[in-house]
Design an enzyme around this catalytic site. Structure first.
Site, PDB file in Angstrom:
ATOM      1  N   HIS A   6      -1.392   3.941  -1.855  1.00  0.00           N
ATOM      2  CA  HIS A   6      -2.455   4.927  -1.612  1.00  0.00           C
ATOM      3  C   HIS A   6      -2.407   6.075  -2.605  1.00  0.00           C
ATOM      4  N   ALA A  21     -33.212   6.332   6.440  1.00  0.00           N
ATOM      5  CA  ALA A  21     -33.492   6.744   7.831  1.00  0.00           C
ATOM      6  C   ALA A  21     -34.662   5.938   8.390  1.00  0.00           C
ATOM      7  N   ARG A  71       2.312  -8.872   4.242  1.00  0.00           N
ATOM      8  CA  ARG A  71       1.451  -8.287   3.206  1.00  0.00           C
ATOM      9  C   ARG A  71       2.347  -7.711   2.116  1.00  0.00           C
ATOM     10  N   TYR A 124       3.331   2.024   2.051  1.00  0.00           N
ATOM     11  CA  TYR A 124       3.849   2.419   3.362  1.00  0.00           C
ATOM     12  C   TYR A 124       5.371   2.184   3.420  1.00  0.00           C
ATOM     13  N   GLU A 142       0.805  -1.228   0.000  1.00  0.00           N
ATOM     14  CA  GLU A 142       0.000   0.000   0.000  1.00  0.00           C
ATOM     15  C   GLU A 142       0.843   1.286   0.000  1.00  0.00           C
ATOM     16  N   GLN A 193     -17.189   5.748   3.083  1.00  0.00           N
ATOM     17  CA  GLN A 193     -17.634   7.013   3.679  1.00  0.00           C
ATOM     18  C   GLN A 193     -17.431   7.114   5.189  1.00  0.00           C
ATOM     19  N   LEU A 250     -26.956  16.061   3.851  1.00  0.00           N
ATOM     20  CA  LEU A 250     -27.551  14.756   4.174  1.00  0.00           C
ATOM     21  C   LEU A 250     -26.924  13.679   3.300  1.00  0.00           C
TER      22      LEU A 250
HETATM   23  P1  FAD Z   1     -35.305   9.500   1.442  1.00  0.00           P
HETATM   24  O1  FAD Z   1     -34.336   8.519   0.963  1.00  0.00           O
HETATM   25  O2  FAD Z   1     -35.556  10.690   0.597  1.00  0.00           O
HETATM   26  O3  FAD Z   1     -36.682   8.748   1.717  1.00  0.00           O
HETATM   27  C1  FAD Z   1     -37.869   9.423   2.064  1.00  0.00           C
HETATM   28  C2  FAD Z   1     -39.063   8.508   1.772  1.00  0.00           C
HETATM   29  O4  FAD Z   1     -40.232   9.082   2.357  1.00  0.00           O
HETATM   30  C3  FAD Z   1     -39.353   8.345   0.292  1.00  0.00           C
HETATM   31  O5  FAD Z   1     -39.352   6.979  -0.052  1.00  0.00           O
HETATM   32  C4  FAD Z   1     -40.746   8.953   0.114  1.00  0.00           C
HETATM   33  O6  FAD Z   1     -41.534   8.246  -0.831  1.00  0.00           O
HETATM   34  C5  FAD Z   1     -41.326   8.800   1.517  1.00  0.00           C
HETATM   35  N1  FAD Z   1     -42.404   9.773   1.845  1.00  0.00           N
HETATM   36  C6  FAD Z   1     -42.319  11.131   1.869  1.00  0.00           C
HETATM   37  N2  FAD Z   1     -43.488  11.655   2.269  1.00  0.00           N
HETATM   38  C7  FAD Z   1     -44.345  10.626   2.491  1.00  0.00           C
HETATM   39  C8  FAD Z   1     -45.682  10.517   2.942  1.00  0.00           C
HETATM   40  N3  FAD Z   1     -46.423  11.589   3.253  1.00  0.00           N
HETATM   41  N4  FAD Z   1     -46.214   9.290   3.038  1.00  0.00           N
HETATM   42  C9  FAD Z   1     -45.510   8.176   2.754  1.00  0.00           C
HETATM   43  N5  FAD Z   1     -44.228   8.216   2.340  1.00  0.00           N
HETATM   44  C10 FAD Z   1     -43.648   9.417   2.220  1.00  0.00           C
HETATM   45  N6  FAD Z   1     -25.779   9.030   0.057  1.00  0.00           N
HETATM   46  C11 FAD Z   1     -24.659   8.436   0.449  1.00  0.00           C
HETATM   47  O7  FAD Z   1     -24.397   8.366   1.659  1.00  0.00           O
HETATM   48  N7  FAD Z   1     -23.787   7.884  -0.431  1.00  0.00           N
HETATM   49  C12 FAD Z   1     -24.024   7.909  -1.753  1.00  0.00           C
HETATM   50  O8  FAD Z   1     -23.216   7.400  -2.521  1.00  0.00           O
HETATM   51  C13 FAD Z   1     -25.205   8.523  -2.198  1.00  0.00           C
HETATM   52  N8  FAD Z   1     -25.472   8.589  -3.512  1.00  0.00           N
HETATM   53  C14 FAD Z   1     -26.621   9.172  -3.928  1.00  0.00           C
HETATM   54  C15 FAD Z   1     -26.888   9.219  -5.286  1.00  0.00           C
HETATM   55  C16 FAD Z   1     -28.062   9.773  -5.746  1.00  0.00           C
HETATM   56  C17 FAD Z   1     -28.309   9.823  -7.216  1.00  0.00           C
HETATM   57  C18 FAD Z   1     -29.003  10.299  -4.823  1.00  0.00           C
HETATM   58  C19 FAD Z   1     -30.296  10.889  -5.303  1.00  0.00           C
HETATM   59  C20 FAD Z   1     -28.731  10.269  -3.471  1.00  0.00           C
HETATM   60  C21 FAD Z   1     -27.538   9.719  -3.011  1.00  0.00           C
HETATM   61  N9  FAD Z   1     -27.211   9.686  -1.666  1.00  0.00           N
HETATM   62  C22 FAD Z   1     -26.072   9.082  -1.249  1.00  0.00           C
HETATM   63  C23 FAD Z   1     -28.050  10.369  -0.674  1.00  0.00           C
HETATM   64  C24 FAD Z   1     -28.977   9.412   0.089  1.00  0.00           C
HETATM   65  O9  FAD Z   1     -29.675   8.600  -0.813  1.00  0.00           O
HETATM   66  C25 FAD Z   1     -29.935  10.250   0.933  1.00  0.00           C
HETATM   67  O10 FAD Z   1     -29.189  11.059   1.796  1.00  0.00           O
HETATM   68  C26 FAD Z   1     -30.849   9.366   1.758  1.00  0.00           C
HETATM   69  O11 FAD Z   1     -31.636   8.539   0.931  1.00  0.00           O
HETATM   70  C27 FAD Z   1     -31.794  10.198   2.620  1.00  0.00           C
HETATM   71  O12 FAD Z   1     -32.538   9.316   3.396  1.00  0.00           O
HETATM   72  P2  FAD Z   1     -33.948   9.666   4.043  1.00  0.00           P
HETATM   73  O13 FAD Z   1     -34.409   8.397   4.654  1.00  0.00           O
HETATM   74  O14 FAD Z   1     -33.822  10.854   4.908  1.00  0.00           O
HETATM   75  O15 FAD Z   1     -34.907  10.101   2.861  1.00  0.00           O
HETATM   76  P1  NAP Z   2     -25.141  19.183  -2.370  1.00  0.00           P
HETATM   77  O1  NAP Z   2     -23.941  18.350  -2.206  1.00  0.00           O
HETATM   78  O2  NAP Z   2     -25.537  20.099  -1.295  1.00  0.00           O
HETATM   79  O3  NAP Z   2     -24.942  19.995  -3.715  1.00  0.00           O
HETATM   80  C1  NAP Z   2     -25.870  20.911  -4.179  1.00  0.00           C
HETATM   81  C2  NAP Z   2     -25.266  21.699  -5.350  1.00  0.00           C
HETATM   82  O4  NAP Z   2     -26.206  22.642  -5.800  1.00  0.00           O
HETATM   83  C3  NAP Z   2     -24.026  22.447  -4.972  1.00  0.00           C
HETATM   84  O5  NAP Z   2     -23.084  22.261  -6.022  1.00  0.00           O
HETATM   85  C4  NAP Z   2     -24.459  23.902  -4.901  1.00  0.00           C
HETATM   86  O6  NAP Z   2     -23.322  24.588  -5.341  1.00  0.00           O
HETATM   87  C5  NAP Z   2     -25.656  23.945  -5.832  1.00  0.00           C
HETATM   88  N1  NAP Z   2     -26.739  24.847  -5.391  1.00  0.00           N
HETATM   89  C6  NAP Z   2     -27.278  24.949  -4.166  1.00  0.00           C
HETATM   90  N2  NAP Z   2     -28.277  25.863  -4.164  1.00  0.00           N
HETATM   91  C7  NAP Z   2     -28.363  26.330  -5.429  1.00  0.00           C
HETATM   92  C8  NAP Z   2     -29.192  27.296  -6.056  1.00  0.00           C
HETATM   93  N3  NAP Z   2     -30.127  27.967  -5.382  1.00  0.00           N
HETATM   94  N4  NAP Z   2     -29.002  27.558  -7.359  1.00  0.00           N
HETATM   95  C9  NAP Z   2     -28.047  26.901  -8.060  1.00  0.00           C
HETATM   96  N5  NAP Z   2     -27.227  25.965  -7.507  1.00  0.00           N
HETATM   97  C10 NAP Z   2     -27.387  25.700  -6.212  1.00  0.00           C
HETATM   98  O7  NAP Z   2     -26.394  18.294  -2.651  1.00  0.00           O
HETATM   99  P2  NAP Z   2     -26.654  17.120  -3.676  1.00  0.00           P
HETATM  100  O8  NAP Z   2     -25.637  17.054  -4.741  1.00  0.00           O
HETATM  101  O9  NAP Z   2     -28.067  17.331  -4.059  1.00  0.00           O
HETATM  102  O10 NAP Z   2     -26.522  15.847  -2.792  1.00  0.00           O
HETATM  103  C11 NAP Z   2     -27.411  15.633  -1.695  1.00  0.00           C
HETATM  104  C12 NAP Z   2     -26.741  14.834  -0.639  1.00  0.00           C
HETATM  105  O11 NAP Z   2     -26.536  13.506  -1.073  1.00  0.00           O
HETATM  106  C13 NAP Z   2     -25.407  15.434  -0.308  1.00  0.00           C
HETATM  107  O12 NAP Z   2     -25.327  15.750   1.062  1.00  0.00           O
HETATM  108  C14 NAP Z   2     -24.422  14.381  -0.671  1.00  0.00           C
HETATM  109  O13 NAP Z   2     -23.421  14.220   0.333  1.00  0.00           O
HETATM  110  C15 NAP Z   2     -25.236  13.110  -0.777  1.00  0.00           C
HETATM  111  N6  NAP Z   2     -24.627  12.334  -1.847  1.00  0.00           N
HETATM  112  C16 NAP Z   2     -23.473  11.711  -1.566  1.00  0.00           C
HETATM  113  C17 NAP Z   2     -22.835  11.037  -2.548  1.00  0.00           C
HETATM  114  C18 NAP Z   2     -21.545  10.301  -2.265  1.00  0.00           C
HETATM  115  O14 NAP Z   2     -20.964   9.725  -3.164  1.00  0.00           O
HETATM  116  N7  NAP Z   2     -21.071  10.276  -1.048  1.00  0.00           N
HETATM  117  C19 NAP Z   2     -23.345  11.009  -3.838  1.00  0.00           C
HETATM  118  C20 NAP Z   2     -24.534  11.673  -4.092  1.00  0.00           C
HETATM  119  C21 NAP Z   2     -25.149  12.352  -3.082  1.00  0.00           C
HETATM  120  P3  NAP Z   2     -23.220  26.159  -5.510  1.00  0.00           P
HETATM  121  O15 NAP Z   2     -23.977  26.730  -4.351  1.00  0.00           O
HETATM  122  O16 NAP Z   2     -21.760  26.452  -5.498  1.00  0.00           O
HETATM  123  O17 NAP Z   2     -23.811  26.444  -6.829  1.00  0.00           O
HETATM  124 FE1  SF4 Z   3     -16.607   1.254   4.891  1.00  0.00          FE
HETATM  125 FE2  SF4 Z   3     -18.971   0.421   5.816  1.00  0.00          FE
HETATM  126 FE3  SF4 Z   3     -18.818   1.719   3.476  1.00  0.00          FE
HETATM  127 FE4  SF4 Z   3     -17.872  -0.802   3.733  1.00  0.00          FE
HETATM  128  S1  SF4 Z   3     -20.011  -0.115   3.895  1.00  0.00           S
HETATM  129  S2  SF4 Z   3     -16.833   0.879   2.710  1.00  0.00           S
HETATM  130  S3  SF4 Z   3     -17.041  -0.739   5.814  1.00  0.00           S
HETATM  131  S4  SF4 Z   3     -18.325   2.548   5.486  1.00  0.00           S
END
Ligand code: FAD
Ligand code: NAP
Ligand code: SF4
Length: 584
Positions: free
Chosen positions: A168, A299, A130, A82, A80, A254, A568
């Site tokens: 790394h 959640a 390793r 090191y 790795e 993460q 989030l």
């Molecule tokens: P959500 O996942 O938004 O779930 C909310 C649920 O509530 C939905 O299913 C909705 O249908 C339901 N709901 C809402 N209102 C009602 C109601 N009145 N009645 C019944 N049901 C309802 N996070 C990471 O950590 N790593 C990643 O690599 C990553 N990649 C991502 C890639 C993409 C393209 C996207 C879109 C998100 C990604 N995220 C990632 C972010 C992650 O998916 C969100 O942060 C996470 O899903 C939020 O969880 P939550 O439970 O708060 O809400």
């Molecule tokens: P985000 O990371 O907060 O990015 C939002 C983007 O929108 C930023 O680039 C911001 O940049 C821009 N923005 C915000 N307000 C705006 C406005 N009013 N007008 C124009 N641009 C605006 O959110 P996200 O990409 O939607 O992701 C949501 C969450 O999911 C994030 O917290 C992220 O960590 C998570 N997620 C994680 C992964 C992962 O691989 N770990 C992958 C996908 C999502 P500027 O303000 O500079 O324009």
């Molecule tokens: Fe690390 Fe857990 Fe993600 Fe696996 S699922 S890469 S152990 S944070």
């Protein structure tokens, strides 16, 4: 004590001895030569001959202490990138004394360590070495050199050789989720037959089925230990876990590596109890409650399963026809297929703990009468920025794109370069080659020489032309993608650069019309001639139900995006859901 706990369960345990050398995040770091690592702001001090001798002795002493602490063995970390690896490769070892120069001199340090460790711990102690089998850095070892070192390591007293892949600082992914499962096992296989000690295959082996396949294909030999992630307990009180009940590692990095490199306590995205076992306890409840959880995103899923596991009666509602919330979009992004495993895990756990799951049910406040506890995990709503022309038919949301409900043209601008903006850019520039599922394609695209005839196993990458031209935009003037994961952000930035995606920081959006997207960047007006704009501008909490409940004088707990949408991710959503369940 850890060693006793492992022995009680019928396991064996080795302690890794790791000297980071020039990777140490410290002004006092040391290395064979004073050459700074590209991933570290500090330049190391060159070790003197006396330092080298003392360091070898430290390895031997650490092994001796491990033995007295009850360990069954040690692993000497020789890969790795090191310290030990830094001695072996001439790019990081420019010494002219007996520790540098010829290959024989450069490998003296690892071989002396193995020899003196063996000498100190006796013949009946496990010594794993390793070995860096595929450095993936310029000037790295060739396969012939790896074989020579492996033979010498065996002769010096190693019991097992473990495979190390990539330094790394290598710019080829080795353990991230975009690496196909078990992709690197060919490296171990190449060494089989050259040495007689058992070999350990590594990297992205995340299910028993993948491990069995690698063994069946002869890519590794069984080590005398059980595989670490799915031990077979000997105690009659704890049955073997069925494969479908395993909360599979999704390779996100993460909460493990990202935390380590941010100096936070290591944990796990899918299991927030990892390394917090004594604080986040799911003890059986004394008062069984009737709990309603609205939202089956991560959640709500984590909260429902953990609350039901504690003995509460849980009903989980979602408006959608499947569990998962936003994870159902995430899993459609090439390289994020592993989220399927998380959803499989939750499906099995919901069933196992008797959660009453009610899909296709949009909940109103009236539906929540009669519950002792109400949990709102309703997630987020995508934000629509106020830009003239935002209601133009060619402006679409990431939700429509990832759900396949929008037609996307050949020239695209993405507004917002957060995690989702990056994912959408990868989704739209992917030609369907499935590099994250097909090792051959993965190695072609990242430039890995699978014959390993070149130093470090590097070759020229071959990448297909992307199907679209994409511009990824943000208003901030900081580097685009600076907020991505600490240990994986570089992969996403590099991937998009390879696909010709233009990344623009400091953009101000003037309007969108039939000509395209009008911007101002550095005081200069610019028109991007695009036929589609995808909005990925973050989200706001979805709290309409919370407002209804408050108006009706009812209390509810908010978790995940419904609580705070900013920053989030699934890691926080799952952690918050589990923590609330522990407290209900
Ligand atoms: P959500 O996942 O938004 O779930 C909310 C649920 O509530 C939905 O299913 C909705 O249908 C339901 N709901 C809402 N209102 C009602 C109601 N009145 N009645 C019944 N049901 C309802 N996070 C990471 O950590 N790593 C990643 O690599 C990553 N990649 C991502 C890639 C993409 C393209 C996207 C879109 C998100 C990604 N995220 C990632 C972010 C992650 O998916 C969100 O942060 C996470 O899903 C939020 O969880 P939550 O439970 O708060 O809400
Ligand atoms: P985000 O990371 O907060 O990015 C939002 C983007 O929108 C930023 O680039 C911001 O940049 C821009 N923005 C915000 N307000 C705006 C406005 N009013 N007008 C124009 N641009 C605006 O959110 P996200 O990409 O939607 O992701 C949501 C969450 O999911 C994030 O917290 C992220 O960590 C998570 N997620 C994680 C992964 C992962 O691989 N770990 C992958 C996908 C999502 P500027 O303000 O500079 O324009
Ligand atoms: Fe690390 Fe857990 Fe993600 Fe696996 S699922 S890469 S152990 S944070």
């Amino acid at each position: 004590m850890i060693t006793e706990a492992v022995h009680r369960e019928g396991g064996r345990i080795a302690m890794q001895i790791l000297h980071t050398g020039r990777y140490a995040f410290s002004e006092d770091s040391v290395a064979p030569s004073a050459i700074q690592a590209p991933i570290n702001p500090f330049t190391p001090r060159e070790l003197t001959d006396e330092d080298v001798e003392r360091t070898i002795d430290d390895f031997a002493r650490a092994a001796e202490l491990a033995r007295s602490a009850g360990y069954d063995g040690v692993e000497i970390m020789g890969s790795e990138g090191y310290l030990i690896n830094q001695f072996i490769v001439s790019a990081t070892n420019r010494r002219e004394d007996r520790w540098g120069g010829s290959r024989e001199n450069r490998t003296r340090f690892p071989l002396e360590i193995v020899r003196r460790v063996r000498e100190r711990v006796g013949p009946d102690f496990i010594v794993v070495y390793r070995l860096s089998m595929l450095d993936l850095v310029p000037g790295g070892s060739t396969f012939d050199e790896v074989v020579q070192l492996a033979k010498a390591v065996e002769a010096a007293g190693a019991t097992i050789i473990n495979t190390g892949i990539g330094w790394h600082e290598a710019r080829i992914p080795t353990i991230a989720t975009s690496v196909p499962r078990g992709a690197y096992s060919w490296v171990t296989r190449k060494l089989m037959g050259e040495v007689s000690v058992p070999l350990v295959a590594v990297n992205r082996i995340n299910t028993p089925a993948v491990a069995e396949e690698i063994l069946a294909d002869g890519h590794a030999t069984w080590s005398p230990w059980p595989a670490p992630s799915w031990p077979t307990p000997t105690s009659s009180t704890r049955p073997r876990r069925a494969p479908e009940e395993i909360n599979t590692c999704i390779g996100c990095n993460q909460a493990c590596l990202d935390h380590t490199f941010s100096l936070k306590i290591t944990s796990c995205l899918v299991n927030p109890r990892a390394c917090h076992e004594t604080e986040l306890v799911l003890s059986p409840t004394r008062t069984r409650k009737n709990v309603a959880v609205v939202g089956a995103g991560p959640a709500g899923l984590a909260c429902s399963v953990s609350a039901a596991e504690r003995g509460h009666t849980v009903t989980l509602f979602d408006a959608a026809d499947e569990i998962g919330g936003q994870l159902n979009m995430a899993r459609r992004v090439p390289g994020k297929e592993e989220f399927d495993e998380t959803l499989r895990y939750y499906r099995v756990q919901l069933d196992k703990h008797g959660v009453n799951v009610r899909l296709k049910t949009r909940v109103t406040a009236a539906d929540l009468d009669g519950y002792d506890e109400i949990v709102l995990a309703t997630g987020v709503s995508p934000r629509t920025p106020e830009i003239p022309g935002i209601d133009h038919p060619k402006v679409v949301s990431y939700v429509d794109v990832l759900r396949g409900e929008a037609t996307v043209g050949d020239r695209v601008a993405i507004i917002g370069a957060g995690g989702i903006g990056f994912d959408v850019a990868e989704f739209l520039t992917d030609g369907g080659e499935k590099a994250s599922l097909d090792p051959d394609e993965f190695f072609r695209q990242w430039g890995v020489n699978t014959d390993h005839t070149t130093p470090g196993g590097l070759t020229e990458p071959t990448r297909p032309a992307p199907p679209r031209t994409v511009h990824l935009l943000q208003r901030k003037t900081s580097k685009v993608g600076a907020g991505l994961g600490k240990t994986t952000g570089w992969i996403h930035r590099l991937e998009l650069r390879h696909r010709g995606v233009e990344m623009v920081a400091g953009a101000s959006y003037d309007r969108f019309d039939d000509q395209g997207l009008h911007l101002t960047v550095d005081g200069q007006s610019r028109v991007l001639d695009v036929d589609t704009v995808v909005v990925c501008a973050g989200q706001d909490p979805r709290r309409d139900l919370a407002a209804e409940l408050t108006a009706a004088g009812r209390q509810a707990h908010l978790i995940g995006g419904a609580d705070v949408a900013a920053e989030l991710d699934a890691k926080r959503a799952i952690k918050q859901g589990t923590e609330l369940a522990a407290a209900l």
